[in-house]
Write a protein that holds these residues in place. Structure first.
Motif, mmCIF file in Angstrom:
data_model
loop_
_atom_site.group_PDB
_atom_site.id
_atom_site.type_symbol
_atom_site.label_atom_id
_atom_site.label_comp_id
_atom_site.label_asym_id
_atom_site.label_seq_id
_atom_site.Cartn_x
_atom_site.Cartn_y
_atom_site.Cartn_z
ATOM 1 N N THR A 608 0.859 -1.173 0.000
ATOM 2 C CA THR A 608 0.000 0.000 0.000
ATOM 3 C C THR A 608 0.900 1.230 0.000
ATOM 4 O OG1 THR A 608 -0.129 -0.384 2.329
ATOM 5 C CG2 THR A 608 -2.143 -0.774 1.058
ATOM 6 N N VAL A 609 0.804 1.969 -1.068
ATOM 7 C CA VAL A 609 1.649 3.149 -1.150
ATOM 8 C C VAL A 609 0.801 4.416 -1.076
ATOM 9 C CG1 VAL A 609 3.585 2.103 -2.363
ATOM 10 C CG2 VAL A 609 1.635 2.935 -3.651
ATOM 11 N N PHE A 610 -0.485 4.210 -0.739
ATOM 12 C CA PHE A 610 -1.348 5.378 -0.608
ATOM 13 C C PHE A 610 -0.821 6.270 0.484
ATOM 14 C CE2 PHE A 610 -5.735 4.061 -2.302
ATOM 15 C CZ PHE A 610 -5.132 3.421 -3.373
ATOM 16 N N ARG A 611 -0.241 7.357 0.123
ATOM 17 C CA ARG A 611 0.148 8.287 1.169
ATOM 18 C C ARG A 611 0.383 9.652 0.564
ATOM 19 N NH1 ARG A 611 6.073 8.450 1.483
ATOM 20 N NH2 ARG A 611 6.914 6.711 0.273
ATOM 21 N N VAL A 625 -1.507 12.753 -3.576
ATOM 22 C CA VAL A 625 -1.586 11.430 -2.959
ATOM 23 C C VAL A 625 -0.987 10.395 -3.899
ATOM 24 C CG1 VAL A 625 -3.146 9.634 -2.142
ATOM 25 C CG2 VAL A 625 -3.607 12.037 -1.618
ATOM 26 N N MET A 626 0.007 9.682 -3.411
ATOM 27 C CA MET A 626 0.657 8.675 -4.236
ATOM 28 C C MET A 626 -0.222 7.433 -4.294
ATOM 29 S SD MET A 626 4.506 7.473 -4.233
ATOM 30 C CE MET A 626 4.617 6.986 -2.521
ATOM 31 N N ARG A 627 -0.330 6.859 -5.497
ATOM 32 C CA ARG A 627 -1.143 5.643 -5.688
ATOM 33 C C ARG A 627 -0.280 4.443 -5.975
ATOM 34 N NH1 ARG A 627 -5.609 6.544 -3.340
ATOM 35 N NH2 ARG A 627 -6.988 8.077 -4.271
ATOM 36 N N ALA A 634 6.407 6.841 -10.486
ATOM 37 C CA ALA A 634 5.311 6.882 -9.520
ATOM 38 C C ALA A 634 4.062 7.370 -10.223
ATOM 39 C CB ALA A 634 5.641 7.823 -8.375
ATOM 40 N N MET A 635 2.915 7.033 -9.605
ATOM 41 C CA MET A 635 1.674 7.590 -10.098
ATOM 42 C C MET A 635 1.005 8.261 -8.916
ATOM 43 S SD MET A 635 -1.153 5.677 -12.304
ATOM 44 C CE MET A 635 -1.945 4.816 -10.991
ATOM 45 N N PHE A 636 0.536 9.480 -9.129
ATOM 46 C CA PHE A 636 -0.134 10.144 -8.018
ATOM 47 C C PHE A 636 -1.369 10.874 -8.506
ATOM 48 C CE2 PHE A 636 3.032 13.261 -9.493
ATOM 49 C CZ PHE A 636 2.246 14.395 -9.648
ATOM 50 N N GLU A 637 -2.189 11.271 -7.558
ATOM 51 C CA GLU A 637 -3.415 11.974 -7.887
ATOM 52 C C GLU A 637 -3.424 13.319 -7.206
ATOM 53 O OE1 GLU A 637 -7.617 10.127 -7.995
ATOM 54 O OE2 GLU A 637 -6.231 8.575 -7.266
ATOM 55 N N VAL A 730 -6.338 19.421 -6.700
ATOM 56 C CA VAL A 730 -7.677 18.966 -6.304
ATOM 57 C C VAL A 730 -7.570 18.083 -5.071
ATOM 58 C CG1 VAL A 730 -8.732 19.127 -8.596
ATOM 59 C CG2 VAL A 730 -7.533 17.030 -7.931
ATOM 60 N N ALA A 731 -8.603 18.139 -4.238
ATOM 61 C CA ALA A 731 -8.591 17.334 -3.007
ATOM 62 C C ALA A 731 -8.894 15.885 -3.354
ATOM 63 C CB ALA A 731 -9.621 17.869 -2.028
ATOM 64 N N ILE A 732 -8.230 14.957 -2.657
ATOM 65 C CA ILE A 732 -8.455 13.528 -2.891
ATOM 66 C C ILE A 732 -9.196 12.955 -1.692
ATOM 67 C CG2 ILE A 732 -7.326 11.305 -3.293
ATOM 68 C CD1 ILE A 732 -6.990 13.326 -5.552
ATOM 69 N N GLY A 733 -10.266 12.225 -1.971
ATOM 70 C CA GLY A 733 -11.088 11.667 -0.892
ATOM 71 C C GLY A 733 -10.285 10.792 0.046
ATOM 72 N N GLY A 734 -10.591 10.893 1.324
ATOM 73 C CA GLY A 734 -9.933 10.031 2.311
ATOM 74 C C GLY A 734 -8.637 10.620 2.837
ATOM 75 N N PHE A 735 -8.146 11.673 2.191
ATOM 76 C CA PHE A 735 -6.888 12.245 2.671
ATOM 77 C C PHE A 735 -7.038 13.710 3.047
ATOM 78 C CE2 PHE A 735 -5.253 8.513 0.772
ATOM 79 C CZ PHE A 735 -4.123 8.212 1.507
#
Ligand code: C2E
Ligand code: CA
Ligand code: CA
Length: 735
Positions: A608-611, A625-627, A634-637, A730-735
């Motif tokens: 899990t690299v969600f951070r 937020v990194m996915r 890397a891929m991020f949002e 943009v804001a990312i849900g959950g973070f």
């Protein structure tokens, strides 16, 4: 002879060599002085020497010349400094000025220990140390005349002292530096390196299974093993660092000027591989492993204590995540340690407080998908943390001596629960090697069976190869009694241990459980695993045993494992472990069948690299937020409208900055490619080779002492990057 010396000796210096009361007033004073000096010289307690203004010997006691194995007339006229120098190994005089310097400065020399320069005297050379005293002599006009002094051979005392200081600094068994020396070295290096902005890595090593070698093969074998380990470490590290044994099976390596985590990882990997090669000892073979924790100054600690603590934490994490691994320090390890401390405190009360449960994972026959048995898996439901994995708390229970209690409880509970199932369905209980080594173990099994009334044939005990490390007589007896009781024995985690085949022949197992790791890799690149699974199944059938294949999750694995002959499978494709109530509900019909269900293809666990990370573009820092993270990108949002080819610096935290280029940009999702690939962090994760040094941050105005080891605030201060944003965040849900 002594008359000669008397001629060159001033009154003042003679006074030094004679008792005060004998001097001066009497008329025959000089004759008397001569006599005393003569006696003195003859006694050989001290020799006398003198040089001219150029530093050449003009006088030397005959005994002194003899000590140097050289005729006196060869020595006279030779510069004194060509015969002696300071001893670099002198434990007392490391910072002392060179002998030459004293002479050229014409300063007084007091009890200076000098070493005879090797080779100056050819064949007859042997290590000699002299203690010299002397003072400059000036004539009435104040013109320098040379030195007058005395000397004696202190080789014996000195060598003893050297030996003592070696013993105080080195480990007599392996010849490696001891803790004292390593501490001093580290203190010295870090102090000097701080001023010079240099880095220094330390590795902390701990041998895995060393205790077993000591216990089963004896202490002399353990000592021999440590010597061989030291030799292997020396061959790997060579001159690039210093190795120490801190005590027991604990080693430390100091590697100055090395902060590249790619290179450090390679060295650590090599050490792990080489240390785990078998050791021939007394015609037997010992096998051990090692875990390594790595910390790097100044990132993970600036002073010795902080750095050592960081490497200890990293070592701890390496050991906990399966041994035979290395691990870099990272700030999150501190949380892990805190978590473990709480678990250790709470585990003692877990059983009393009814927080421990047994869940049961079905073992299913592949031809008709019928459940034939269940493996009892322990769960600890912690009031704050929720379910804690047995992989975490069983090792703690073993350390705290709670495992016997927990194990006995599990046996009783499982026997009781199994009574509610059809008679054809058995129950398997895991037995830790610590429990098995206890001579009272068979009785505990007997009691659990007697109290519940469960047919012994329905109870299976799962043992790992580590049970064979104990005392072989106790092991044999235990096996015999268990067989007499009629319980079934399974060899668990087969293939992960050391020398498996011999155990199969020597112990009465009814079943082999093929470890999940073979199943994990059988559909991946490593085609060997499929062959190994087939071989294990073939072998156990030939020996009249059953096989269960563990950890099958996806249909591609399922197909492959079945085609290799697997008849029993325990894995998520059939079911995870169930609560006793769930089993009862499903068993209503009296027979229990499960259809396999799961993903088509097995995908190894993505970490899990969600951070949250930072993305820096020109003079603005965005929070994204990194996915997904791989070695090369890397891929991020979180950013809209970033053009392809844009250069971004990603801030992965803890001083890790990565220069990258945008390769894909789709709505708010951005993919980037790194300029320099990441390297392994030893725990299946990734990290940058280099980090931003706290020294640089310090230069930018941040107080050095305020930086906790390895735990920088934002690597790049957001306030210094407050330029106008070019992209929309943009804001990312959950973070
Ligand atoms: P184990 O004996 O190898 O148990 C199998 C482990 O693999 C279990 O983990 C199980 O949940 C997991 N597993 C089974 N199928 C799959 C699958 O398809 N995919 C994946 N990813 N995992 C699967 P669990 O319950 O976390 O137990 C971990 C270990 O803790 C066990 O490994 C066993 O060594 C130990 N353990 C559990 N209960 C006890 C106990 O009562 N006593 C002792 N001494 N050890 C126990
Ligand atoms: Ca097991
Ligand atoms: Ca297993």
């Amino acid at each position: 002879m002594i008359k000669n010396f008397f001629r060159v000796l001033s009154n003042e210096s003679a006074k030094e060599l004679e008792p005060e009361s004998d001097l001066g007033c009497k008329p025959d004073a000089s004759a008397r002085r001569l006599e005393i000096l003569d006696d003195f010289e003859q006694a050989g307690i001290n020799w006398l020497w003198a040089t001219d203004a150029q530093g050449n010997l003009i006088y030397l006691s005959e005994k002194a010349a003899k000590n140097l194995h050289r005729p006196l007339d060869e020595l006279l006229g030779i510069p004194l400094v060509s015969l002696f120098k300071n001893d670099p190994d002198n434990p007392d005089e490391k910072s002392d000025r060179p002998f030459k310097f004293h002479l050229s400065k014409r300063s007084k020399i007091n009890d200076l220990v000098v070493h005879r320069i090797p080779g100056t005297l050819g064949e007859r050379d042997r290590p000699t140390w002299w203690m010299l005293s002397g003072h400059p002599k000036y004539d009435d006009e104040g013109v320098f005349q040379g030195y007058r002094g005395n000397a004696k051979d202190v080789s014996l005392e000195y060598q003893r002292k050297l030996e003592d200081s070696r013993m105080a600094e080195f480990d007599s068994l392996t010849g490696l530096a001891n803790r004292h020396r390593m501490d001093n070295r580290l203190n010295g290096l870090l102090g000097a390196f701080k001023a010079a902005n240099r880095s220094c890595a330390i590795m902390m090593l701990d041998l895995d299974r060393f205790k077993q070698v000591n216990d089963t093969m004896g202490h002399p074998a353990g000592d021999e093993l440590l010597k061989q380990v030291a030799k292997r470490l020396r061959s790997i590290i060579g001159e690039s660092g210093e190795i120490g044994r801190l005590g027991g099976d604990e080693f430390q390596i100091i590697l100055p000027d090395l902060d590249d985590r790619g290179k450090l990882g390679e060295i650590a990997d090599k050490i792990v591989k080489i240390i785990s090669q078998p050791y021939p000892i007394d015609e037997k073979i010992a096998t051990i492993g090692t875990s390594i924790g790595i910390a790097i100054a100044p990132y993970d600690g600036i002073e010795k204590d902080g750095l050592v603590r960081s490497s200890d934490l990293a070592l701890y994490a390496a050991k906990n995540s399966g041994r035979g691994q290395f691990r870099f320090f990272s700030a999150e390890l501190k949380n892990d340690e805190e978590e473990r401390r709480i678990l250790v405190e709470d585990l003692r009360d877990a059983l009393v407080n009814d927080q421990v449960e047994l869940h049961y994972q079905p073992v299913v026959r592949t031809d008709d998908h019928m459940v034939v048995g269940f493996e009892a898996l322990m769960r600890w439901v912690h009031p704050e943390w929720g379910e804690v994995s047995p992989a975490v708390f069983i090792p703690i229970a073993e350390e705290l001596n709670l495992i016997n209690q927990l194990g006995e409880w599990a046996l009783r509970r499982a026997c009781q629960d199994a009574l509610l199932w059809p008679k054809s369905v058995w129950v398997a209980v895991n037995v830790s090697a610590v429990q098995f080594a206890n001579s009272g173990f068979p009785e505990i099994v007997m009691n659990a069976l007697a109290t519940s009334g469960l047919d012994p044939k329905r109870l299976e005990l799962e043992l790992t190869e580590s049970v064979f490390m104990g005392d072989s007589d106790t092991i044999d007896t235990t096996f015999k009694i268990l067989k007499q009781l009629g319980v079934r024995l399974a060899l668990d985690d087969f293939g992960t241990g050391y020398s498996s085949l011999s155990y199969l022949r020597s112990a009465p197992f009814d079943k082999i459980k093929v470890d999940k790791s073979f199943v994990d890799s059988c559909t991946q690149k490593d085609k060997n695993s499929a062959k190994i699974i087939a071989a294990i199944i073939g072998l156990s059938e030939a020996l009249g045993m059953e096989t269960t294949v563990e950890g099958v999750e996806a249909f591609d694995q399922f197909g492959l494992v079945c085609s290799q002959g697997a008849r029993y499978i325990q894995g998520w494709i059939y079911s995870k472990a169930l609560k006793p109530q769930e089993i009862e509900d499903k068993l209503g019909s009296g027979e229990f069948r499960i259809e396999p269900d799961g993903p088509e293809l097995y995908r190894p666990d993505r970490r899990t690299v969600f951070r949250r990370i930072g993305a820096i573009h020109e003079d603005h820092r965005y929070e994204v937020v990194m996915r997904d993270l791989s070695q090369s990108g890397a891929m991020f949002e979180g950013l809209l409208g970033v053009p392809l080819g844009t250069k971004l610096v990603l801030d992965l935290g803890e001083g890790q900055l990565v220069v990258s280029t945008v390769t894909r940009s789709d709505e708010s999702t951005v993919a980037t490619e790194f300029e320099t690939p990441l390297v392994s962090d030893g725990a299946g994760g990734l990290c940058t080779r280099h980090r931003v040094s706290p020294y640089d941050l310090c230069a930018a105005g941040m107080p050095l002492a305020a930086l906790p080891p390895g735990n920088y605030p934002l690597t790049v201060d957001a306030s210094s990057l407050s330029g106008k944003p070019e992209f929309m965040q943009v804001a990312i849900g959950g973070f």
